[in-house]
Each structure stands twice: as structure tokens, then as C-alpha cells.
Design a protein around this motif. Sequence first.
Motif, PDB file in Angstrom:
ATOM      1  N   MET A 186      14.865   4.241  37.614  1.00  8.76           N
ATOM      2  CA  MET A 186      13.860   4.259  38.027  1.00  8.76           C
ATOM      3  C   MET A 186      13.104   3.349  37.220  1.00  8.76           C
ATOM      4  SD  MET A 186      11.918   4.901  40.654  1.00  8.76           S
ATOM      5  CE  MET A 186      13.131   6.079  41.533  1.00  8.76           C
ATOM      6  N   ALA A 187      13.284   3.951  35.697  1.00  6.05           N
ATOM      7  CA  ALA A 187      12.286   2.517  35.132  1.00  6.05           C
ATOM      8  C   ALA A 187      12.667   0.924  34.870  1.00  6.05           C
ATOM      9  CB  ALA A 187      12.152   3.351  34.076  1.00  6.05           C
ATOM     10  N   GLU A 188      13.852   0.670  35.043  1.00  5.89           N
ATOM     11  CA  GLU A 188      14.215  -0.999  35.109  1.00  5.89           C
ATOM     12  C   GLU A 188      13.877  -0.952  36.561  1.00  5.89           C
ATOM     13  OE1 GLU A 188      18.797   0.074  34.545  1.00  5.89           O
ATOM     14  OE2 GLU A 188      18.209   0.447  32.434  1.00  5.89           O
ATOM     15  N   LEU A 189      13.722  -0.025  37.339  1.00  2.00           N
ATOM     16  CA  LEU A 189      13.867  -0.877  39.041  1.00  2.00           C
ATOM     17  C   LEU A 189      12.138  -0.764  38.804  1.00  2.00           C
ATOM     18  CD1 LEU A 189      14.448  -1.244  41.999  1.00  2.00           C
ATOM     19  CD2 LEU A 189      13.818   1.011  42.262  1.00  2.00           C
ATOM     20  N   ILE A 190      11.485  -0.327  38.548  1.00  8.79           N
ATOM     21  CA  ILE A 190       9.830  -0.565  38.672  1.00  8.79           C
ATOM     22  C   ILE A 190       9.313  -1.636  37.572  1.00  8.79           C
ATOM     23  CG2 ILE A 190       8.075   0.647  38.010  1.00  8.79           C
ATOM     24  CD1 ILE A 190       9.179   3.548  38.663  1.00  8.79           C
ATOM     25  N   GLY A 191      10.207  -1.675  37.104  1.00  5.91           N
ATOM     26  CA  GLY A 191       9.791  -2.936  35.862  1.00  5.91           C
ATOM     27  C   GLY A 191      10.920  -4.345  36.452  1.00  5.91           C
ATOM     28  N   SER A 192      11.777  -4.370  37.163  1.00  5.81           N
ATOM     29  CA  SER A 192      12.512  -5.099  37.531  1.00  5.81           C
ATOM     30  C   SER A 192      10.914  -5.830  39.051  1.00  5.81           C
ATOM     31  CB  SER A 192      13.735  -5.545  38.077  1.00  5.81           C
ATOM     32  OG  SER A 192      13.746  -6.113  39.053  1.00  5.81           O
ATOM     33  N   LEU A 193      11.183  -4.578  39.884  1.00  8.86           N
ATOM     34  CA  LEU A 193       9.980  -4.974  41.213  1.00  8.86           C
ATOM     35  C   LEU A 193       8.690  -5.310  40.914  1.00  8.86           C
ATOM     36  CD1 LEU A 193      10.934  -2.222  42.966  1.00  8.86           C
ATOM     37  CD2 LEU A 193      11.880  -4.322  44.376  1.00  8.86           C
ATOM     38  N   ALA A 194       8.450  -4.550  39.442  1.00  9.79           N
ATOM     39  CA  ALA A 194       6.798  -5.394  38.561  1.00  9.79           C
ATOM     40  C   ALA A 194       6.712  -6.973  38.864  1.00  9.79           C
ATOM     41  CB  ALA A 194       6.731  -4.781  37.766  1.00  9.79           C
ATOM     42  N   VAL A 201       1.088  -3.194  36.977  1.00  4.74           N
ATOM     43  CA  VAL A 201       1.062  -0.789  36.993  1.00  4.74           C
ATOM     44  C   VAL A 201       0.433  -0.033  36.281  1.00  4.74           C
ATOM     45  CG1 VAL A 201       3.652  -0.024  36.878  1.00  4.74           C
ATOM     46  CG2 VAL A 201       3.665  -1.940  38.134  1.00  4.74           C
ATOM     47  N   LEU A 202       0.036   0.550  36.586  1.00  4.46           N
ATOM     48  CA  LEU A 202      -0.362   1.880  36.007  1.00  4.46           C
ATOM     49  C   LEU A 202       0.710   3.415  36.344  1.00  4.46           C
ATOM     50  CD1 LEU A 202      -2.638  -0.183  35.783  1.00  4.46           C
ATOM     51  CD2 LEU A 202      -4.435   2.016  35.165  1.00  4.46           C
ATOM     52  N   LEU A 203       1.535   3.323  35.545  1.00  6.33           N
ATOM     53  CA  LEU A 203       2.622   4.788  35.622  1.00  6.33           C
ATOM     54  C   LEU A 203       2.149   6.078  34.294  1.00  6.33           C
ATOM     55  CD1 LEU A 203       6.475   4.257  35.966  1.00  6.33           C
ATOM     56  CD2 LEU A 203       5.674   5.856  34.036  1.00  6.33           C
ATOM     57  N   VAL A 204       1.718   7.138  35.416  1.00  3.04           N
ATOM     58  CA  VAL A 204       1.966   7.891  33.975  1.00  3.04           C
ATOM     59  C   VAL A 204       2.414   8.177  34.093  1.00  3.04           C
ATOM     60  CG1 VAL A 204       0.941  10.324  34.724  1.00  3.04           C
ATOM     61  CG2 VAL A 204      -0.685   8.458  35.527  1.00  3.04           C
ATOM     62  N   ALA A 205       3.201   9.370  32.810  1.00  2.00           N
ATOM     63  CA  ALA A 205       3.972   9.477  31.889  1.00  2.00           C
ATOM     64  C   ALA A 205       4.485  10.450  31.023  1.00  2.00           C
ATOM     65  CB  ALA A 205       5.669   8.233  32.036  1.00  2.00           C
ATOM     66  N   HIS A 206       5.132  11.160  30.676  1.00  2.00           N
ATOM     67  CA  HIS A 206       4.723  12.143  29.237  1.00  2.00           C
ATOM     68  C   HIS A 206       6.114  11.712  28.176  1.00  2.00           C
ATOM     69  CE1 HIS A 206       2.768  15.817  31.213  1.00  2.00           C
ATOM     70  NE2 HIS A 206       3.375  15.491  32.371  1.00  2.00           N
ATOM     71  N   ASP A 207       6.435  10.416  28.536  1.00  2.00           N
ATOM     72  CA  ASP A 207       7.936  10.364  27.969  1.00  2.00           C
ATOM     73  C   ASP A 207       7.651   8.031  27.655  1.00  2.00           C
ATOM     74  OD1 ASP A 207       9.716  10.121  25.364  1.00  2.00           O
ATOM     75  OD2 ASP A 207      11.307  10.850  26.907  1.00  2.00           O
ATOM     76  N   LEU A 208       6.941   8.460  26.308  1.00  2.00           N
ATOM     77  CA  LEU A 208       7.403   6.901  26.583  1.00  2.00           C
ATOM     78  C   LEU A 208       8.569   6.054  26.015  1.00  2.00           C
ATOM     79  CD1 LEU A 208       6.468   4.162  24.894  1.00  2.00           C
ATOM     80  CD2 LEU A 208       6.263   4.863  23.223  1.00  2.00           C
ATOM     81  N   ASN A 209      10.100   7.335  25.803  1.00  2.00           N
ATOM     82  CA  ASN A 209      11.058   6.128  25.921  1.00  2.00           C
ATOM     83  C   ASN A 209      12.564   5.312  26.926  1.00  2.00           C
ATOM     84  OD1 ASN A 209      10.714   6.873  22.543  1.00  2.00           O
ATOM     85  ND2 ASN A 209      11.214   9.367  23.209  1.00  2.00           N
ATOM     86  N   PRO A 210      12.064   6.373  27.758  1.00  2.00           N
ATOM     87  CA  PRO A 210      12.519   5.906  29.186  1.00  2.00           C
ATOM     88  C   PRO A 210      12.494   4.341  29.356  1.00  2.00           C
ATOM     89  CG  PRO A 210      12.373   8.293  29.137  1.00  2.00           C
ATOM     90  CD  PRO A 210      11.214   8.032  28.521  1.00  2.00           C
TER      91      PRO A 210
END
Length: 284
Positions: A186-194, A201-210
Motif C-alpha cells: 500500500m505504501a508503494e502504491l500511494i507513493g507511485s500515485l503521488a 500527501v499527508l499520511l498518518v501512521a504509527h510506524d515509519l518503516n513501511p
Amino acid sequence: MTGLLHLDQPVVCAHDLAAGYGTDVVWSGATFDIAAGAFVAVLGPNGAGKSTLLRQVLGLIRPLSGRIEVLGEAPRRGNPAIGYVPQARTLDPDVAFRGVDLVRLGLDGHRFGFAAPWRSQRSERDAVDRAVEAVGATGYAQRRLGAMSGGERQRLLLAQALVGEPRLLLLDEPLANLDVRNQATMAELIGSLARGLHLTVLLVAHDLNPLRNVIDVVCYVAGGNVAFGPPDEVVTPEVLSKLYGAPVEVLVDSRGRRFVVGIEEETAHPHPHGELVPDAWRLP
């Protein structure tokens, strides 16, 4: 009408910004600029105020102090230039609503955009089809939402946010409830679309690593404070210890993953059930 934005003007500009509900301050002293095309990870513990930042950008709450501009103007509700994916909610498996119906809501004003009476049914279908294809959901978009996996529904929520062709995309914990493999996908998909759609993009998450391979900057919210900058400058023992007001270690492994340790549970997660947001501020 959205304010005119010069090419070199930040998409989001905050100066000494404070947020809260009523007289309760959630965080304060936030000063940062988000450049056009930037991918920002909004990180921090439960209850720190990550979603509150998105609500300010959406114009759902006013600053307690300081100022914020979004796309060259004061934030306002219903700005069609902003796409938004809220936190996932439990869905009745018997619901008959189809994936394409969910995506189409992004065109009819159900959330933040406005209906376009001039748009033909054919153009609406084409817009929905493009958004569904962009997120890789063509194969199951006609199925009932209740019969889909969490990852499949998350892709369709993303398509709903994209169908109106926004310039700014806000995502509230889109990786939550996904396994590690699907988080990375999902992270790669959002990055590619962006990148392909030139989105900020502002994306809320708990973990930086993905997100480490797709993000440009981090906005870290903790202890009533906000730190903003490149990941290797923000996710450090010095910065996080200052934010939390307690000793924090950051371990970096051979793959470049960062792990925050040394925070007592109550300090790291002051509100285990999420942000304490009055019902009046909750989204429909």
C-alpha cells in the motif's frame, strides 16, 4: 474558489500553530512549510494529535492560535482540491454496497467535494473507472464491500479520494489493520500515485518503516509538540527525547529501519483508545 498557488508556494504553511478542542490544547508551536509534491508521514503515539492536524487542514477545526494556509488560502470545509481517506471503520459483512458505489461517492459530494451537475453519467463512469484502475482494484470493484478484505476496501477508499482529481491527499492511518506485506504494498502504491499524479500527501501512521522508501519528510507529534523535517533529522534520540520529555533511543538496523525504544507505555500512548475528540468534531 481555491486560492491561486504559485509554483514555489508551499501547499500547507503553518506558523506557530496550536490545535485543540474548546480550551484543551492538543499541541502547539508548530511551524512548517509543506512543498508541492512532498510526501509527509505524520507520526506519533496514540492521542498525540495526528488526526487533529488533518482536521485543521480540512477546515474542520480552527487554530487555537497561530495561522495555517492550505493551497494558498485559509482552510475551508468541502475544498474539492483535497482528497481525504479517514480511518477505517468496521463494516457489516452483509452490506450490499459495491466498491464502485463507494468510489462514486467521491464525485457526488458525500464527503468533501461537491456534486457537479454538468458532469454526464458517461464522464462519471469514466472518472470512476480511471480511479479504480489507478489503485489496481478493477478486478473486484463490482463486488460487495462486505465481501472484501481490509486491503481491498482500503484501495477503494483511496480511489474515492482520487476520483475528484485532488491536489492534496490526506490519509488517516491507511496502513492500520494490514499485515506487514500489505503495508509495504500500500505504501508503494500511494507513493507511485503521488509521483504520477503530482500530489502532495499527508499520511498518518504509527510506524515509519513501511514508508521509509516513499516519504520526503516527517511531521512527528508527541508531548504537545511538533517536529518537522527529514526522517534522519527528526527520528533521532535528541529530537524525540525533547518531544516526549523523557529519554528515548532510536535504533537503526542494517536495512535502514528505525525503531523507537525506551519510552514507558503510558508516556508513549497516553490515550490508548485514540484521540479524545468531542462528538461535535467527529466526521460523518
